[in-house]
Design a protein around this motif. Structure first.
Motif, PDB file in Angstrom:
ATOM      1  N   ILE A 266       0.843  -1.202   0.000  1.00 20.93           N
ATOM      2  CA  ILE A 266       0.000   0.000   0.000  1.00 20.93           C
ATOM      3  C   ILE A 266       0.878   1.251   0.000  1.00 20.93           C
ATOM      4  O   ILE A 266       0.569   2.244  -0.686  1.00 20.93           O
ATOM      5  N   GLN A 267       1.993   1.225   0.739  1.00 21.05           N
ATOM      6  CA  GLN A 267       2.902   2.366   0.745  1.00 21.05           C
ATOM      7  C   GLN A 267       3.410   2.666  -0.670  1.00 21.05           C
ATOM      8  O   GLN A 267       3.437   3.818  -1.107  1.00 21.05           O
ATOM      9  N   GLN A 268       3.819   1.579  -1.363  1.00 28.07           N
ATOM     10  CA  GLN A 268       4.299   1.758  -2.739  1.00 28.07           C
ATOM     11  C   GLN A 268       3.194   2.319  -3.634  1.00 28.07           C
ATOM     12  O   GLN A 268       3.423   3.219  -4.447  1.00 28.07           O
ATOM     13  N   PHE A 269       2.013   1.776  -3.481  1.00 28.19           N
ATOM     14  CA  PHE A 269       0.866   2.220  -4.288  1.00 28.19           C
ATOM     15  C   PHE A 269       0.593   3.704  -4.019  1.00 28.19           C
ATOM     16  O   PHE A 269       0.369   4.483  -4.952  1.00 28.19           O
ATOM     17  N   GLU A 294      -7.630  -1.451  -8.580  1.00 28.59           N
ATOM     18  CA  GLU A 294      -9.026  -1.148  -8.238  1.00 28.59           C
ATOM     19  C   GLU A 294      -9.307  -1.560  -6.794  1.00 28.59           C
ATOM     20  O   GLU A 294      -9.976  -0.833  -6.041  1.00 28.59           O
ATOM     21  N   VAL A 295      -8.773  -2.729  -6.392  1.00 23.14           N
ATOM     22  CA  VAL A 295      -8.965  -3.224  -5.024  1.00 23.14           C
ATOM     23  C   VAL A 295      -8.269  -2.296  -4.031  1.00 23.14           C
ATOM     24  O   VAL A 295      -8.816  -1.982  -2.963  1.00 23.14           O
ATOM     25  N   TYR A 296      -7.065  -1.837  -4.377  1.00 22.47           N
ATOM     26  CA  TYR A 296      -6.332  -0.924  -3.502  1.00 22.47           C
ATOM     27  C   TYR A 296      -7.116   0.372  -3.286  1.00 22.47           C
ATOM     28  O   TYR A 296      -7.193   0.892  -2.168  1.00 22.47           O
ATOM     29  N   LEU A 297      -7.689   0.890  -4.374  1.00 15.61           N
ATOM     30  CA  LEU A 297      -8.474   2.123  -4.251  1.00 15.61           C
ATOM     31  C   LEU A 297      -9.668   1.912  -3.323  1.00 15.61           C
ATOM     32  O   LEU A 297      -9.987   2.777  -2.489  1.00 15.61           O
ATOM     33  N   PHE A 299      -9.854  -0.258  -0.921  1.00 20.17           N
ATOM     34  CA  PHE A 299      -9.317  -0.387   0.432  1.00 20.17           C
ATOM     35  C   PHE A 299      -9.069   0.999   1.046  1.00 20.17           C
ATOM     36  O   PHE A 299      -9.435   1.276   2.196  1.00 20.17           O
ATOM     37  N   LEU A 300      -8.425   1.884   0.278  1.00 15.96           N
ATOM     38  CA  LEU A 300      -8.146   3.231   0.770  1.00 15.96           C
ATOM     39  C   LEU A 300      -9.430   3.998   1.047  1.00 15.96           C
ATOM     40  O   LEU A 300      -9.536   4.722   2.046  1.00 15.96           O
ATOM     41  N   ASP A 301     -10.410   3.808   0.176  1.00 17.52           N
ATOM     42  CA  ASP A 301     -11.696   4.493   0.344  1.00 17.52           C
ATOM     43  C   ASP A 301     -12.413   3.994   1.593  1.00 17.52           C
ATOM     44  O   ASP A 301     -12.883   4.782   2.425  1.00 17.52           O
ATOM     45  N   PHE A 306      -7.601   9.317   3.404  1.00 22.77           N
ATOM     46  CA  PHE A 306      -7.399  10.599   2.730  1.00 22.77           C
ATOM     47  C   PHE A 306      -7.722  10.553   1.239  1.00 22.77           C
ATOM     48  O   PHE A 306      -7.045  11.163   0.419  1.00 22.77           O
ATOM     49  N   LEU A 307      -8.758   9.829   0.904  1.00 23.83           N
ATOM     50  CA  LEU A 307      -9.188   9.707  -0.474  1.00 23.83           C
ATOM     51  C   LEU A 307     -10.540  10.410  -0.625  1.00 23.83           C
ATOM     52  O   LEU A 307     -11.453  10.175   0.170  1.00 23.83           O
ATOM     53  N   VAL A 308     -10.672  11.245  -1.643  1.00 24.69           N
ATOM     54  CA  VAL A 308     -11.928  11.966  -1.883  1.00 24.69           C
ATOM     55  C   VAL A 308     -12.557  11.411  -3.155  1.00 24.69           C
ATOM     56  O   VAL A 308     -11.953  11.472  -4.231  1.00 24.69           O
ATOM     57  N   PRO A 309     -13.781  10.841  -3.067  1.00 24.84           N
ATOM     58  CA  PRO A 309     -14.448  10.372  -4.284  1.00 24.84           C
ATOM     59  C   PRO A 309     -14.916  11.565  -5.122  1.00 24.84           C
ATOM     60  O   PRO A 309     -15.444  12.539  -4.586  1.00 24.84           O
ATOM     61  N   LEU A 310     -14.737  11.489  -6.419  1.00 27.22           N
ATOM     62  CA  LEU A 310     -15.083  12.603  -7.303  1.00 27.22           C
ATOM     63  C   LEU A 310     -16.378  12.377  -8.077  1.00 27.22           C
ATOM     64  O   LEU A 310     -16.771  13.220  -8.881  1.00 27.22           O
ATOM     65  N   ASP A 311     -17.021  11.226  -7.868  1.00 24.45           N
ATOM     66  CA  ASP A 311     -18.318  10.989  -8.499  1.00 24.45           C
ATOM     67  C   ASP A 311     -19.128  10.054  -7.608  1.00 24.45           C
ATOM     68  O   ASP A 311     -18.601   9.425  -6.688  1.00 24.45           O
TER      69      ASP A 311
END
Length: 856
Positions: A266-269, A294-297, A299-301, A306-311
């Motif tokens: 995840i750090q690398q991603f 896609e799975v990493y995103l 997970f972060l969400d 600190f991920l903001v969905p844009l849609d």
């Protein structure tokens, strides 16, 4: 320009949030003010506060999240308009966008936006997030203009890290400004307690909450980071102890804590995707090489990292700005060699998927200038002038050493800078190129030198034309053609998809008929042999306008047909329609109403197919003008209804003719106060722009209005002012096209002059006034087109033709003698010969019949 829909999405957060009632109440007060300004550094929860508050409202909310590329007037305005349309379907964005092409400065578009907002019935909220990224002077000027004229039911909310460069003293003085700052956004003790209870089920005492608040200074991001850095089942004591042990910047401390707790994958991603301003699964996979992106995103969400969905579908995301900045620092420190590769990979994926603008950004970050230039070369030819701001910004990043190898792109850079208002940068770049040609001539190939020399002359010619320095346009046009006889540089320069160019709004004849006689003929002679057929057609239209105004209708028609034919051969829909409208006008004033109406019906069908807003506006205006001349009340009423014009509107510069027509309709309907107020504001515009013909029309309307009010002396004085402006340049159709109502005023003016009831303040020969009157009310009704065509056409000498020309300009016999350098008796002999050949008794009859016979 492509509208990025994700920028118009109101962010939604997964975390349970503190209900900040006190701040919501402060935001609610914004509906009593024009502007609510929220200024605080990053991480104070500006976006979160506004997004959560917006979701509590019943009123429509237009949201725009700005990024660095929005520091471009076109992108800024068009994303705002798109947001308004999305939030309020009845908002007529087409009525606003129709001005985008004609007015690159944006004044007309902003005026139209204000008018359209006034026409909305319900309260409208506009939210601009990350406004600190907007620094362009043209945008800021327009924003202030908008704020000062917002309708009472429209309220603007701006979130920014720094105070915007707007002069808001007037708003403050008038209590129209509502504001929140960092101190307002800091969590208080109660909110701190609520935050930790909801975030990690930790119950803080009053003393513990106060301690945390003091250490974090109530900064929302610091609190959130502290929660994320704690192990599970941590207690308040552990939290206080961790905070008390910090001796570095709190954001860096906690970000490192949060980052170090993540698995290495995840750090690398996180580091590799930190270069992306917005991301989706496919883009992340291309950049990181991880098919699980896609799975990493997700997970972060799900873990609120600190991920903001844009849609709403959660396909596109961005990182919190603070977190992204931290990750970029980590990437540059630990993997500096990866920076260029990651940006290059992102650029290739975005280019393949059709996101050219974002691809260029990444190529430039990677210093892949060749790749960026390759894309920019493709884009430049298809960009209309209004879209060139960003083009100039991109090209400005590329070193000149690369641009000198592609001289057309260097010239494009200078053009883009000038056309986007960066005149100083364009001028500096121009002289740098000139110096390079003079000093480093041996380092450039002969082909590059030739293109640069010709191109610089070309750009100067068109810059001076846009600046209305027409004599210089002639000079540099000659230089361009001399240095590059094929004349094929920048063909179609700045045209939009239907061939429209702001150049088509600049007519020398609008400034001066006498200047047009000199300049346009010279330019036509220079450019007619080049590949710039578009400009040649425009010059034919300008010359046709001159002949039309002088009532030389056959000549006017000939030039308009030339323009039409060129438009057809170039498939330039804009020039075709402009020329066709003038041909319809010429047919109409000659009484060929069926021809004129048929042309308009044909154009209407074309406009529907083309979908061009500014061309549609022209056709609609002509229809309305024709309806007024024909006294078709039904059609006039329909135009008034669909146009939605109001005498209190902000007047877009590109709609001055529409509002002038509206003013004349108000006069005819007896609404004098409204007409007077509107005309006064139109005068301010025309005095500023300097279009002589429009100013004369306004004076005529004002004279007509004063006459209907019984203010005869003032009416005659105003009419005389119009005549005094018109006579030196021999304006004809501006008066004649007004028809019988003006004819009656002219008749009144002539009788007052003849009866010595009026001594003219200005030099206006009565022969000129009588000629105008005669053209409105022909003395010999039988002298029609059929009579002229079926009768013998007399012949005149060259000298007699010269005399007719000067008579047409209103010169006296003595002035004609001086102009031709002959005696007064010789002039009288020529005039008597003309009268005899035409079988007429006076000047007015001679001029009318000579014109009908096309003797001059």
């Amino acid at each position: 320009m492509t509208i990025i829909a994700t920028k118009l999405h109101i962010p939604r957060h997964r975390l349970p949030l503190v209900e900040r009632v006190r701040l919501f109440q402060r935001l609610d007060k914004g509906v009593n003010h024009e502007l609510t300004l929220i200024v605080a550094p990053a991480g104070y929860g500006k976006t979160t506060l506004l997004s959560e508050w917006a979701r509590t409202l019943s009123q429509p909310v237009a949201w725009v999240s700005f990024d660095q590329r929005d520091n471009d007037p076109v992108r800024f305005r068009e994303h705002t308009i798109a947001a308004l349309k999305q939030s309020c379907p009845e908002f007529d964005e087409q009525a606003v966008l129709q001005h985008a092409a004609e007015d690159t400065a944006g004044d007309s578009l902003i005026a139209a936006l204000i008018n359209e907002l006034h026409r909305l019935s319900e309260t409208q909220i506009i939210i601009w997030d990350d406004f600190h990224l907007i620094t362009d002077a043209l945008i800021l000027k327009g924003v202030l203009y908008l704020i000062e004229r917002l309708p009472a039911h429209t309220h603007l909310y701006i979130a920014s890290r720094t105070p915007p460069a707007l002069s808001l003293s007037k708003l403050r003085a008038n209590n129209k400004l509502n504001g929140l700052e960092a101190d307002d956004l800091r969590f208080n003790t109660e909110e701190t307690t609520d935050f930790f209870r909801k975030s990690c089920d930790m119950q803080l005492s009053v003393q513990e909450a106060a301690a945390v608040q003091e250490r974090t200074e109530g900064w929302a991001t610091a609190m959130r980071l502290s929660v994320m850095s704690l192990p599970k089942q941590a207690d308040p004591e552990a939290l206080i102890q961790k905070m008390s042990g910090m001796d570095c910047d709190i954001s860096n401390y906690f970000l490192e804590e949060v980052f170090s707790l993540q698995p290495e994958t995840i750090q690398q991603f996180l580091m590799q995707t930190s270069i992306l301003n917005r991301m989706t699964g496919g883009l992340c996979e291309a950049v990181t090489g991880k098919i699980e992106s896609e799975v990493y995103l997700q997970f972060l969400d799900q873990n609120s990292l600190f991920l903001v969905p844009l849609d709403e579908r959660r396909e596109w995301y961005r990182y919190y700005h603070l977190f992204q900045a931290f990750l970029i620092r980590q990437l540059k420190y630990s993997q500096p060699h990866e920076w260029q590769r990651l940006h290059t990979t992102a650029g290739k994926w975005l280019e393949e998927k059709g996101y050219a603008d974002e691809a260029i950004d990444h190529y430039l970050m990677a210093k892949e200038y060749e790749s960026a230039l390759s894309l920019l070369e493709e884009m430049a030819s298809g960009k209309a002038i209004k879209e060139w701001t960003m083009l100039g910004v991109w090209l400005n990043v590329i070193p000149d050493s690369f641009l000198f190898d592609k001289p057309m792109m260097l010239l494009t850079k200078l053009a883009a800078q000038y056309l986007s208002g960066r005149t100083e940068a364009a001028t500096k770049g121009y002289w740098k190129a000139v110096h390079k040609l003079e000093q480093d001539v041996h380092s450039l190939s002969s082909e590059t030198s030739q293109i640069l020399q010709a191109g610089l002359a070309f750009l100067t010619a068109f810059r001076t034309f846009l600046d209305r320095d027409f004599e210089f346009t002639v000079e540099y046009s000659k230089e361009y053609v001399e240095k590059h006889p094929p004349g094929d540089l920048f063909v179609g320069f700045g045209n939009d998809r239907v061939g429209y160019h702001p150049l088509w709004e600049i007519y020398v004849s609008d400034n001066s008929l006498r200047l047009a006689e000199q300049v346009v003929i010279s330019l036509l002679d220079i450019w007619s042999e080049t590949k710039h057929a578009h400009f040649v057609a425009h010059l034919h239209i300008d010359l046709g306008k001159l002949h039309y105004e002088r009532n030389r209708l056959r000549e006017a028609e000939r030039h308009m047909r030339c323009a039409y034919d060129i438009g057809k051969s170039c498939d330039n829909r804009s020039l075709i329609i402009i020329a066709e409208l003038w041909l319809a006008s010429i047919a109409a004033v000659q009484g060929e109403w069926d021809t004129a109406n048929n042309k308009i019906q044909k154009l209407e069908k074309q406009i529907i197919t083309e979908g061009s807003l500014h061309l549609s506006k022209r056709v609609v205006l002509f229809q309305a003008t024709l309806a007024k001349i024909q006294e078709d009340e039904k059609q006039v009423n329909q135009w008034l209804k669909t146009s939605g014009l109001n005498y209190t509107d902000e007047i877009p510069l590109s709609m001055s003719r529409e509002y002038s027509l509206f003013a004349t309709i108000l006069i005819e309907r007896g609404q004098m106060e409204k007409a007077a107020a509107l005309i006064e504001r139109l005068f301010q515009i025309e005095n500023k722009i300097g279009r002589q013909g429009n100013r004369i029309r306004l004076l005529i309307s004002q004279s007509r209005m004063l006459s209907l009010q019984g203010k005869i002396a003032q009416s005659m004085e105003t009419l005389e002012e119009a005549l005094a402006l018109a006579y030196p340049e021999n304006y004809i159709r501006t008066f004649v096209d007004e028809g019988a109502p003006l004819g009656e005023l002219l008749d009144q003016y002539i009788k007052m002059r003849q009866n010595q009831h009026r001594q003219p303040d200005k030099k206006v020969p009565l022969t000129y006034v009588k000629r105008l009157h005669r053209l409105i009310f022909p003395l010999d009704k039988g002298m029609n087109k059929s009579f002229v065509e079926n009768s013998y056409k007399p012949s005149i000498t060259i000298k007699e033709k010269s005399v007719l020309d000067l008579m047409d300009k209103g010169l006296s016999n003595k002035e004609i003698a001086e102009e031709l350098n002959v005696s007064l008796s010789t002039v009288k002999t020529h005039i008597n010969n003309i009268y005899s050949k035409l079988q007429v008794k006076n000047r007015l009859q001679a001029l009318e019949l000579a014109r009908a016979y096309e003797l001059f």
